[in-house]
Design a protein around this motif. Structure first.
Motif, PDB file in Angstrom:
ATOM      1  N   LEU A 103      30.074   5.345  30.832  1.00 61.89           N
ATOM      2  CA  LEU A 103      31.073   4.619  30.041  1.00 61.89           C
ATOM      3  C   LEU A 103      31.406   5.513  28.856  1.00 61.89           C
ATOM      4  N   VAL A 104      32.693   5.692  28.594  1.00 61.13           N
ATOM      5  CA  VAL A 104      33.090   6.541  27.468  1.00 61.13           C
ATOM      6  C   VAL A 104      33.972   5.715  26.543  1.00 61.13           C
ATOM      7  N   LYS A 105      33.603   5.700  25.291  1.00 61.25           N
ATOM      8  CA  LYS A 105      34.359   4.938  24.302  1.00 61.25           C
ATOM      9  C   LYS A 105      34.708   5.861  23.136  1.00 61.25           C
ATOM     10  N   ASP A 106      35.975   5.892  22.729  1.00 59.77           N
ATOM     11  CA  ASP A 106      36.435   6.753  21.630  1.00 59.77           C
ATOM     12  C   ASP A 106      35.949   8.191  21.800  1.00 59.77           C
ATOM     13  N   GLY A 107      35.973   8.690  23.041  1.00 58.20           N
ATOM     14  CA  GLY A 107      35.631  10.088  23.265  1.00 58.20           C
ATOM     15  C   GLY A 107      34.139  10.382  23.280  1.00 58.20           C
ATOM     16  N   ALA A 108      33.293   9.347  23.264  1.00 61.11           N
ATOM     17  CA  ALA A 108      31.849   9.595  23.282  1.00 61.11           C
ATOM     18  C   ALA A 108      31.188   8.703  24.322  1.00 61.11           C
ATOM     19  N   LYS A 109      30.136   9.223  24.957  1.00 58.92           N
ATOM     20  CA  LYS A 109      29.419   8.435  25.958  1.00 58.92           C
ATOM     21  C   LYS A 109      28.716   7.265  25.287  1.00 58.92           C
ATOM     22  N   VAL A 110      28.777   6.089  25.943  1.00 61.71           N
ATOM     23  CA  VAL A 110      27.999   4.939  25.445  1.00 61.71           C
ATOM     24  C   VAL A 110      27.214   4.360  26.620  1.00 61.71           C
ATOM     25  N   GLN A 111      26.136   3.668  26.325  1.00 59.82           N
ATOM     26  CA  GLN A 111      25.316   3.070  27.383  1.00 59.82           C
ATOM     27  C   GLN A 111      25.846   1.698  27.767  1.00 59.82           C
ATOM     28  N   GLN A 112      26.547   1.074  26.848  1.00 61.72           N
ATOM     29  CA  GLN A 112      26.933  -0.320  27.044  1.00 61.72           C
ATOM     30  C   GLN A 112      28.208  -0.574  26.244  1.00 61.72           C
ATOM     31  N   ALA A 113      29.043  -1.494  26.738  1.00 63.40           N
ATOM     32  CA  ALA A 113      30.260  -1.838  25.994  1.00 63.40           C
ATOM     33  C   ALA A 113      30.284  -3.335  25.744  1.00 63.40           C
ATOM     34  N   ALA A 114      31.135  -3.735  24.795  1.00 62.07           N
ATOM     35  CA  ALA A 114      31.191  -5.144  24.397  1.00 62.07           C
ATOM     36  C   ALA A 114      32.615  -5.677  24.576  1.00 62.07           C
ATOM     37  N   PRO A 115      32.780  -7.012  24.634  1.00 62.84           N
ATOM     38  CA  PRO A 115      34.128  -7.580  24.814  1.00 62.84           C
ATOM     39  C   PRO A 115      35.107  -7.014  23.785  1.00 62.84           C
ATOM     40  N   GLY A 116      36.303  -6.650  24.236  1.00 57.17           N
ATOM     41  CA  GLY A 116      37.323  -6.093  23.343  1.00 57.17           C
ATOM     42  C   GLY A 116      37.304  -4.586  23.304  1.00 57.17           C
ATOM     43  N   ASP A 117      36.202  -3.953  23.741  1.00 50.59           N
ATOM     44  CA  ASP A 117      36.120  -2.491  23.708  1.00 50.59           C
ATOM     45  C   ASP A 117      37.111  -1.871  24.689  1.00 50.59           C
ATOM     46  N   LYS A 118      37.719  -0.761  24.283  1.00 49.13           N
ATOM     47  CA  LYS A 118      38.534   0.041  25.198  1.00 49.13           C
ATOM     48  C   LYS A 118      37.626   1.128  25.752  1.00 49.13           C
ATOM     49  N   VAL A 119      37.438   1.147  27.044  1.00 48.77           N
ATOM     50  CA  VAL A 119      36.485   2.102  27.615  1.00 48.77           C
ATOM     51  C   VAL A 119      37.076   2.844  28.801  1.00 48.77           C
TER      52      VAL A 119
END
Ligand SMILES: [Zn+2]
Ligand SMILES: [Zn+2]
Length: 914
Positions: free
Chosen positions: A501-517
């Motif tokens: 999962l990549v958020k704002d150009g960085a890898k993340v382990q988990q995302a939350a409601p509303g996140d753009k991924v």
């Protein structure tokens, strides 16, 4: 000179304080990213934030302003990046001091203040300053004698210190048209020892000769003209002053140093670099170029990132990336192989934050972004440099000493080696790089990839993240070296584990409601925009206990082997490792497929109806409509449009199945397939054939299609227009949208029939009948109006007014035509054969008309109907004229008819008395 101990910060503050004392408002520097100006990469002058004021489209609460503006120049006539670091004066980032008058003070004040600040506040020797004024070398624009006279009155100046120069040096223009005016410059003579050309035979030191003995300190621009054309200037009603003085330069003069890099504005960075290299000062002087590049570029990078520019692949972001990488490469030349630029940037932040608070505010972001960019660069630098070295080695032994632009582009696309660095290195080896070729390759690459953005195939600014991710996933055995499996043709759903999962150009382990991924899964059926067909949308949902949903809005290939779906988390917390079901929005996809197959049918009908010359020039296949551009010299006739539409629907009714297969490009072309202009094909192509047994459409196409043409349902052309010179555009709808459109049209027809009290079959006949009836009713109405006007007029004839023995009749008839007015004028003259003036008005289709008549005897007395008509036309905002006895006036302002009519008696008074 007063003192060498004055700091750069103090000099900046002196300037601002001095002008505040003269009633100026201090205006903080605007961002390096110009607001609302798409044409400008960076703010490159103090003028940028005031442009609208000079153009008259904006107003400020003040008329006097002073500022120190952050500027950035990486290319252009005054600066080439290549120079930066190699000499003592060029910079990418610099500060520009300026004072401004918006229609307030002018030459007198600005000249005397400039003189006072330089000579009294800062104590520069009066006999070392030279000033220049404008004298047109072409002789068209008046000489600026005014400025010359003000310079003459400055205390301590001698007439021979005031020089005249022509357009190149002393006339400023914003653009080919618009505000412009003469300038006056102040130069300082630093002494013969500062001349860099004393070894050149015949060189004589002088102002404006490119000799470093004379430095231009300050440019005062007097904006007094508006240029309308190359030969036409008009004076501006409000005159402005715009001055500019480079901070680094005045500081170098006031601190008595021979280089901007030895001022306290830049030397702290040089010292920081030295503390890292551990070189002695002597060694440092021998390696001055890397020191200067690093000092300049780290300062620029810190300021850019503080203003929101991050390292990336396009536009401003590219510049930010390039200067960090260039500084890093120069660092490696003096033994700095680990990321080090953040340390230099920290010095920049410490030195500049007092005046530019955005630096300390964004300190963490600045330092992290710089280090991350250096790390990315180091990751590929070695292999990139090795590749470049071998290419340069070959060049040295070959004929040409210029590296091909294509190779330079390849070094950037594959190894992240910016063009500017490749050129630096080539030049160090006595070689060069084809710059034009580089940009051409870049452009071709953009076209070939079919994406609107530069570096389409490579993806956006995060190509490095994904490249590393791909390597890691391959090593971990999560995906094969072939990358993500992609099949948009045979399925609409795929299942698999979330790999990243990549958020704002960085890898993340988990995302939350509303996140753009961006979601990476090992296989996908989503179509990726290409060949005019838009990307699919759909959903990715959890398949195990933890429920979550991601709405997929787009899909892209950010790096080789990687495909990601982009979207928003609607609910739940998707995690890396979760099992996921990715499903394409099937209904939307079906709409897209109908439009795509219909596009092929349309293309073939254009050949049938218009001819083989009607070739595809552009295409959009969206769910709600299709758009097709093709080469054809003129607008289509209604018959042609109908024939094309009918032909496509005929092919739809034929329900021909599509034959789709992959084959070698040459084989497909031999079989008669149409290859589209501007598309790049691989060795193996996808071939779409329609028509059995006789193939009538055969195209190379990667898009998704219906199984048989009958699936399209219905095809309706909604518009035909011009797309460009020689290119026509057809827009059409199919399937559900065509049905919706047809249904809406039927409904309109039924409602119209109801209003006309007839059946839908008889709407046309009934409408024609009504139009005829209406015309005849209007005619009757007109003739009745004329009769009524005649009756009114007879009444009026008995009731004329008398002015100096003249019978005057003025009257306003609403909706009476000109012919009737003339008849009434004749009737007036039958009644009054002499001493009569008649002025009759009407309003026809919102426009006023006035007819003027007067008797022959009055003409002999010097009156003229044409002049009276002209007089009344003045009230109507129009014109008038005619014969001495009969004239007509017209105009725009029907509301002023009464005023025009009542002015007639005064006109008669005036003219009879004469
Ligand atoms: Zn010289
Ligand atoms: Zn196609």
């Amino acid at each position: 000179m007063k003192s060498h101990n004055i700091s750069g910060a103090q000099i900046r503050q002196d300037f601002i304080d001095f002008f505040i004392q003269q009633g100026h408002t201090f205006v903080p520097s605007s961002s390096l990213v110009p607001g609302g100006d798409q044409t400008l990469l960076f703010t490159n002058a103090g003028m940028v934030q005031f442009k609208d004021v000079f153009l008259g489209t904006d107003k400020r609460s003040y008329t006097r302003a002073a500022n120190s503006q952050k500027c950035m120049r990486v290319a252009g006539k005054h600066n080439d990046l290549e120079d930066v670091g190699r000499d003592n004066t060029h910079h990418t980032f610099f500060e520009m001091l300026g004072n401004w008058s918006f229609g307030d003070y002018y030459k007198k004040e600005s000249i005397s203040w400039a003189w006072k600040l330089l000579t009294e506040v800062w104590g520069l020797p009066k006999d070392k300053l030279w000033t220049t004024c404008f004298r047109d070398d072409l002789g068209d624009i008046p000489q600026d004698t005014e400025a010359w006279e003000y310079w003459l009155t400055q205390p301590g100046i001698k007439p021979e210190q005031i020089l005249f120069f022509g357009r190149k040096d002393n006339f400023w223009e914003m653009a080919e048209t618009g505000p412009c005016g003469p300038c006056s410059e102040i130069h300082i003579d630093r002494g013969a020892e500062f001349c860099d050309k004393h070894n050149m035979p015949g060189h004589i030191c002088a102002v404006n000769t490119d000799c470093t003995r004379y430095l231009e300190l300050w440019n005062l621009v007097f904006i007094q003209y508006n240029r309308l054309s190359p030969s036409q200037l008009e004076p501006l009603p409000a005159k402005h002053v715009d001055t500019g003085m480079g901070l680094e330069r005045i500081v170098s003069v006031l601190q008595g140093v021979d280089s901007n890099y030895r001022t306290d504005l830049l030397f702290p960075m040089i010292a920081s670099v030295q503390s890292l290299t551990g070189q002695s000062s002597e060694e440092r002087e021998g390696d001055l170029t890397p020191y200067r590049v690093i000092a300049d570029h780290s300062r620029a990078a810190a300021f850019l990132i503080a203003d929101g520019v991050v390292p990336g692949n396009t536009g401003r972001n590219y510049i930010c990336r390039m200067i960090i990488r260039r500084a890093s490469r120069f660092g490696s030349k003096i033994g700095l192989t680990e990321p080090f630029l953040a340390k230099i940037a920290e010095t920049v932040i410490n030195e500049y934050s007092e005046f530019y608070a955005e630096l300390s505010k964004n300190k963490k972001t600045i330092l992290e972004a710089i280090t991350r960019e250096e790390e990315r660069f180091h990751h590929t630098l070695e292999s990139g440099l090795a590749k470049l070295d071998s290419q340069l080695e070959k060049l040295k032994h070959g004929e040409s000493h210029i590296l091909a632009g294509e190779s330079a582009f390849d070094l950037y696309a594959t190894f992240g080696l910016p063009f500017e660095i490749t050129r630096d290195i080539a030049k160090e080896e006595g070689l060069d790089v084809d710059e034009q070729g580089f940009y051409k390759s870049m452009e071709e690459h953009r076209i070939a990839s079919g994406a609107g953005e530069t570096f389409g195939v490579m993806g956006g600014d995060d190509v490095d993240i994904y490249r590393l991710l791909f390597e890691d996933l391959c090593k971990a055995g999560k995906i094969t070296s072939l990358g993500v499996e992609h099949d948009p043709y045979h399925c609409l759903e795929s299942r698999g584990e979330i790999l990243a999962l990549v958020k704002d150009g960085a890898k993340v382990q988990q995302a939350a409601p509303g996140d753009k991924v961006e979601v990476l899964i090992p296989n996908t059926c989503f179509y990726i925009e290409s060949g005019g067909q838009v990307s699919d949308s759909g959903l990715i949902q959890s398949m195990n206990g933890n429920p979550w949903t991601i709405q997929v809005e787009d899909i892209r290939k950010p790096a080789a082997g990687i495909i990601v779906q982009r979207g928003k988390v609607l609910q739940g917390n998707p995690k890396v490792g979760d099992q996921a079901l990715a499903s394409v929005d099937a209904e939307r996809r079906q709409d897209i497929m109908r439009n795509h197959t219909a596009t092929h049918l349309l293309h073939r009908q254009l050949h049938v109806i218009l001819g083989e010359h009607a070739r595809q020039a552009g295409s959009l296949v969206a769910p709600d409509h299709l758009r097709f551009d093709f080469t054809h010299p003129e607008a289509l006739t209604q018959e042609q449009i109908e024939a094309i539409e009918a032909g496509v629907n005929q092919d739809i009714l034929g329900n021909f199945s599509l034959e789709i297969d992959f084959k070698p490009l040459q084989k497909a072309i031999d079989e008669g397939a149409t290859a589209l202009f501007g598309e790049k094909y691989g060795d193996t192509v996808r071939n779409i054939k329609i028509g059995k047994p006789e193939i009538f459409s055969n195209e190379l196409c990667g898009g998704t299609h219906v199984e048989a043409t009958g699936d399209i349902g219905l095809f309706i052309i909604i518009s035909e227009s011009s797309a460009a010179a020689g290119i026509r555009r057809i827009e059409a709808v199919t399937g559900r949208n065509a049905y919706k459109l047809a249904h809406k049209r039927m409904q309109t027809l039924q409602i119209t029939a109801g209003l006309l009290s007839t059946s839908t079959d008889h709407v046309v006949q009934k409408t024609q009948q009504l139009i005829i009836e209406l015309a005849s009713a209007r005619k009757q109405l007109n003739s009745l109006r004329q009769k009524l006007a005649g009756l009114d007029f007879d009444q009026m004839l008995t009731n004329t007014s008398h002015i100096h023995g003249v019978n005057l009749l003025t009257a306003n008839f609403v909706n009476t035509d000109v012919e009737t007015l003339r008849q009434l004028v004749d009737r007036f003259r039958e009644r009054f054969s002499e001493n009569g003036i008649v002025v009759l008005a009407s309003t026809i289709e919102d426009r006023p008309v006035i007819i003027v008549g007067l008797t022959n005897d009055l003409v002999k007395r010097g009156l003229h109907a044409g002049e009276l008509a002209k007089h009344v036309a003045g009230f109507l905002g129009g014109s008038g004229g005619g014969k001495p006895t009969l004239a007509q006036a017209g105009g725009k302002d029907a509301a002023n008819i009464d005023q025009a009519l009542s002015s007639v008696s005064a006109w008669i008074n005036h003219h009879i008395l004469e």
